[in-house]
Design a protein around this motif. Structure first.
Motif, PDB file in Angstrom:
ATOM      1  N   CYS A  71       2.211 -25.717 -10.798  1.00  0.00           N
ATOM      2  CA  CYS A  71       1.030 -25.426 -11.627  1.00  0.00           C
ATOM      3  C   CYS A  71      -0.283 -25.731 -10.930  1.00  0.00           C
ATOM      4  CB  CYS A  71       1.098 -26.209 -12.937  1.00  0.00           C
ATOM      5  SG  CYS A  71       2.657 -26.017 -13.828  1.00  0.00           S
ATOM      6  N   ARG A  72      -0.378 -25.553  -9.637  1.00  0.00           N
ATOM      7  CA  ARG A  72      -1.649 -25.754  -8.945  1.00  0.00           C
ATOM      8  C   ARG A  72      -1.581 -25.286  -7.494  1.00  0.00           C
ATOM      9  NH1 ARG A  72      -2.999 -32.085  -8.544  1.00  0.00           N
ATOM     10  NH2 ARG A  72      -3.523 -31.542 -10.682  1.00  0.00           N
ATOM     11  N   SER A  73      -2.726 -25.286  -6.875  1.00  0.00           N
ATOM     12  CA  SER A  73      -2.815 -24.960  -5.456  1.00  0.00           C
ATOM     13  C   SER A  73      -2.705 -26.237  -4.639  1.00  0.00           C
ATOM     14  CB  SER A  73      -4.134 -24.260  -5.144  1.00  0.00           C
ATOM     15  OG  SER A  73      -4.219 -23.018  -5.803  1.00  0.00           O
ATOM     16  N   PHE A 129      -4.561 -22.930   2.200  1.00  0.00           N
ATOM     17  CA  PHE A 129      -4.345 -23.189   0.782  1.00  0.00           C
ATOM     18  C   PHE A 129      -3.342 -22.182   0.233  1.00  0.00           C
ATOM     19  CE2 PHE A 129      -8.546 -24.860   1.673  1.00  0.00           C
ATOM     20  CZ  PHE A 129      -8.527 -26.083   1.015  1.00  0.00           C
ATOM     21  N   PHE A 130      -2.468 -22.652  -0.634  1.00  0.00           N
ATOM     22  CA  PHE A 130      -1.533 -21.744  -1.284  1.00  0.00           C
ATOM     23  C   PHE A 130      -1.190 -22.262  -2.675  1.00  0.00           C
ATOM     24  CE2 PHE A 130       0.721 -24.654   1.431  1.00  0.00           C
ATOM     25  CZ  PHE A 130       1.829 -25.083   0.717  1.00  0.00           C
ATOM     26  N   VAL A 183      -6.635 -11.042   2.668  1.00  0.00           N
ATOM     27  CA  VAL A 183      -5.331 -10.429   2.445  1.00  0.00           C
ATOM     28  C   VAL A 183      -4.356 -11.437   1.832  1.00  0.00           C
ATOM     29  CG1 VAL A 183      -4.474 -10.939   4.792  1.00  0.00           C
ATOM     30  CG2 VAL A 183      -3.506  -9.027   3.484  1.00  0.00           C
ATOM     31  N   ALA A 184      -3.655 -11.000   0.807  1.00  0.00           N
ATOM     32  CA  ALA A 184      -2.630 -11.763   0.081  1.00  0.00           C
ATOM     33  C   ALA A 184      -3.185 -12.918  -0.745  1.00  0.00           C
ATOM     34  CB  ALA A 184      -1.559 -12.289   1.021  1.00  0.00           C
ATOM     35  N   THR A 240      -3.104 -18.068  -1.007  1.00  0.00           N
ATOM     36  CA  THR A 240      -2.043 -17.074  -1.169  1.00  0.00           C
ATOM     37  C   THR A 240      -0.848 -17.731  -1.862  1.00  0.00           C
ATOM     38  OG1 THR A 240      -0.865 -17.523   0.912  1.00  0.00           O
ATOM     39  CG2 THR A 240      -2.822 -16.129   1.038  1.00  0.00           C
ATOM     40  N   ASP A 241       0.301 -17.048  -1.845  1.00  0.00           N
ATOM     41  CA  ASP A 241       1.513 -17.664  -2.385  1.00  0.00           C
ATOM     42  C   ASP A 241       2.289 -18.411  -1.305  1.00  0.00           C
ATOM     43  OD1 ASP A 241       2.594 -15.646  -0.862  1.00  0.00           O
ATOM     44  OD2 ASP A 241       3.751 -14.730  -2.471  1.00  0.00           O
TER      45      ASP A 241
END
Length: 468
Positions: free
Chosen positions: A262-264, A255-256, A213-214, A239-240
């Motif tokens: 410009c990256r996770s 992780f987001f 999810v997301a 996700t964001d």
């Protein structure tokens, strides 16, 4: 009451107590299953769920607070090659994310797409001054041509426009844009920003797999980035940051993805804290990943961390030139965790873990982020040059801090009360019923069993006396 009636009553009480305690025990997995099913239902991104209502809402205010650095000795830097002496002033606060997501479209593959409109509104009551306050800061155009152009051509442009290394600009100009006399175009640290969009995003709804999810499937129409030199760095991971899957494990890494950098990036569990009566997990960027220029076995940098340079030469910086098209370097504020050469280049920085680190406070059952602080510093580079006249006296390469920003939001009191009422209070009630049944049943069982033993013992003694 006859002895037989008493004995029957005690036997009944013993059995009833055991059944009540057993019911309480049975309610534990049943109750947990009920809670899990309810949470899974309410955290799916679809019309009518708590997650979707929260996700589409802009009621919780989000702010960007800016601290700008003012150069105290610009003449000495140019004439003597002195280190810049900086004094920060702030915050200058703007409300952001006040425009709802648009073009929300549900897709057939359990994803939905949307566009995030971008804007900023100045908040005078939350700021130390006005947007017209003036700062002496690095000349963005001069620093740009220093890094991007041949220095002979750069010198020609600088002299023709009578530009110099530093300039005086208002807060509004530095942040959102001004017409630069050398380039003849609009420049600003965050230009363009207002009336632009971020995305489009495509994220999983979690309908088929709640653990997704997301999670972002695509950003700007692409499943990965193209700014970096290896697939891992270009991966859109997580996700964001506004929410994660429910029932988080303290041991897992979150992780987001942030389009700003410009990256996770990744965050690790730091501890459990109280937020307005709600227990939340605090996740932070791991300090050990930021403290030194370490390469991993396959010769890659820690690409999930936002403040390590791509070539691993200077810990504490992320070069965004490939992403932004301008030679901008990101770091944590005041070069927190940065290399010594960053700190030695300027005077006046005081890194502080509590004020300058990045964290997220996530409610572990729902996976909702209830508070966060994303703190980043924007820097540009200048240094010595034989061809650029105004830099002839500069002695060392300097990564110059222009400003740092704290993007933050926190759960408001009304939503916190609703959250506690709808989730925590129900869980507490269910847990109370379970404990009450178990304790009450055991007490009844033990009492009646003891009474039964006493009655039977007394009856046995009476029989022996009668026999004698």
């Amino acid at each position: 009451m006859t002895c037989c009636d008493l004995k029957c009553g005690l036997i009944t009480g013993t059995v009833l107590g055991a059944l009540i305690a057993l019911l309480g025990v049975i309610l534990i997995p049943v109750g947990n299953m009920f809670i899990e099913n309810t949470v899974h239902t309410e955290t799916v991104l679809e019309n009518g769920t708590l997650a979707f209502d929260t996700w589409t809402s802009v009621d919780t205010p989000m702010y960007r607070q800016f601290w700008l650095f003012d150069v105290q000795n610009p003449d000495e830097v140019l004439s003597q090659g002195a280190k810049p002496v900086l004094v920060q002033k702030g915050p200058y606060t703007y409300r952001t994310r006040f425009i709802p997501k648009t073009n929300i479209t549900f897709n057939d593959n359990f994803t939905l797409s949307f566009v995030l409109p971008v804007g900023a509104i100045f908040e005078p009551s939350m700021s130390v001054g006005t947007e017209e306050d003036i700062f002496t800061s690095l000349n963005l155009a001069v620093a740009g041509v220093y890094s991007l152009l041949d220095h002979r051509l750069a010198n020609l442009l600088i002299q023709r426009s009578n530009s110099t290394l530093f300039q005086s600009r208002t807060v509004k100009e530095l942040l959102w844009g001004y017409k630069d006399p050398m380039l003849g175009s609009t420049l600003g640290v965050f230009y363009p920003y207002n009336d632009t969009i971020d995305g489009p995003y495509t994220v999983f709804t979690g309908k088929d797999d709640i653990n997704k999810v997301a999670t972002i499937e695509r950003w700007a129409g692409e499943p990965s980035l193209s700014y970096w030199n290896d697939p891992y760095c270009n991966k859109i991971n997580g996700t964001d940051g506004s929410s994660f899957h429910p029932f988080l494990n303290k041991k897992e890494t979150l992780f987001f993805f942030s389009s700003d950098i410009c990256r996770s990036i990744s965050a690790e569990y730091e501890g459990t804290v109280d937020l307005k009566g709600i227990d939340v997990y605090r996740y932070m960027l791991p300090p050990e990943a930021l403290a030194s220029p370490v390469e991993n076995p396959d010769n890659q940098c820690y690409c999930t961390d936002p403040v390590i340079t791509r070539n691993c030469t200077t810990a504490g910086l992320l070069d965004l030139t490939a992403c932004r098209g301008t030679p901008v370097f990101l770091s944590l504020p005041h070069f927190l965790y940065g290399s010594n050469d960053l700190h030695q280049g300027v005077i006046g920085l005081n890194p502080n873990f509590d004020e300058h680190s990045i964290f997220l406070d996530v409610e572990p059952i729902t996976g909702f982020t209830l508070r966060f602080a994303k703190r980043l510093q924007v820097n540009m580079l200048y240094g010595p040059s034989d061809s650029i006249v105004i830099l002839n006296k500069i002695k060392d390469y300097t990564v110059f801090p222009i400003l740092w920003v704290n993007e933050t939001a926190v759960l408001d009191d009304e939503t916190a009360d609703m959250f506690k009422k709808e989730l925590i209070a129900r869980m507490d009630l269910l847990e109370g019923i379970q404990i009450g049944l178990i304790v009450g049943g055991l007490v009844l069982f033990a009492s009646c069993l003891i009474g039964l033993i006493v009655v039977c013992t007394k009856r046995s003694n009476n029989k022996k006396n009668l026999h004698c």
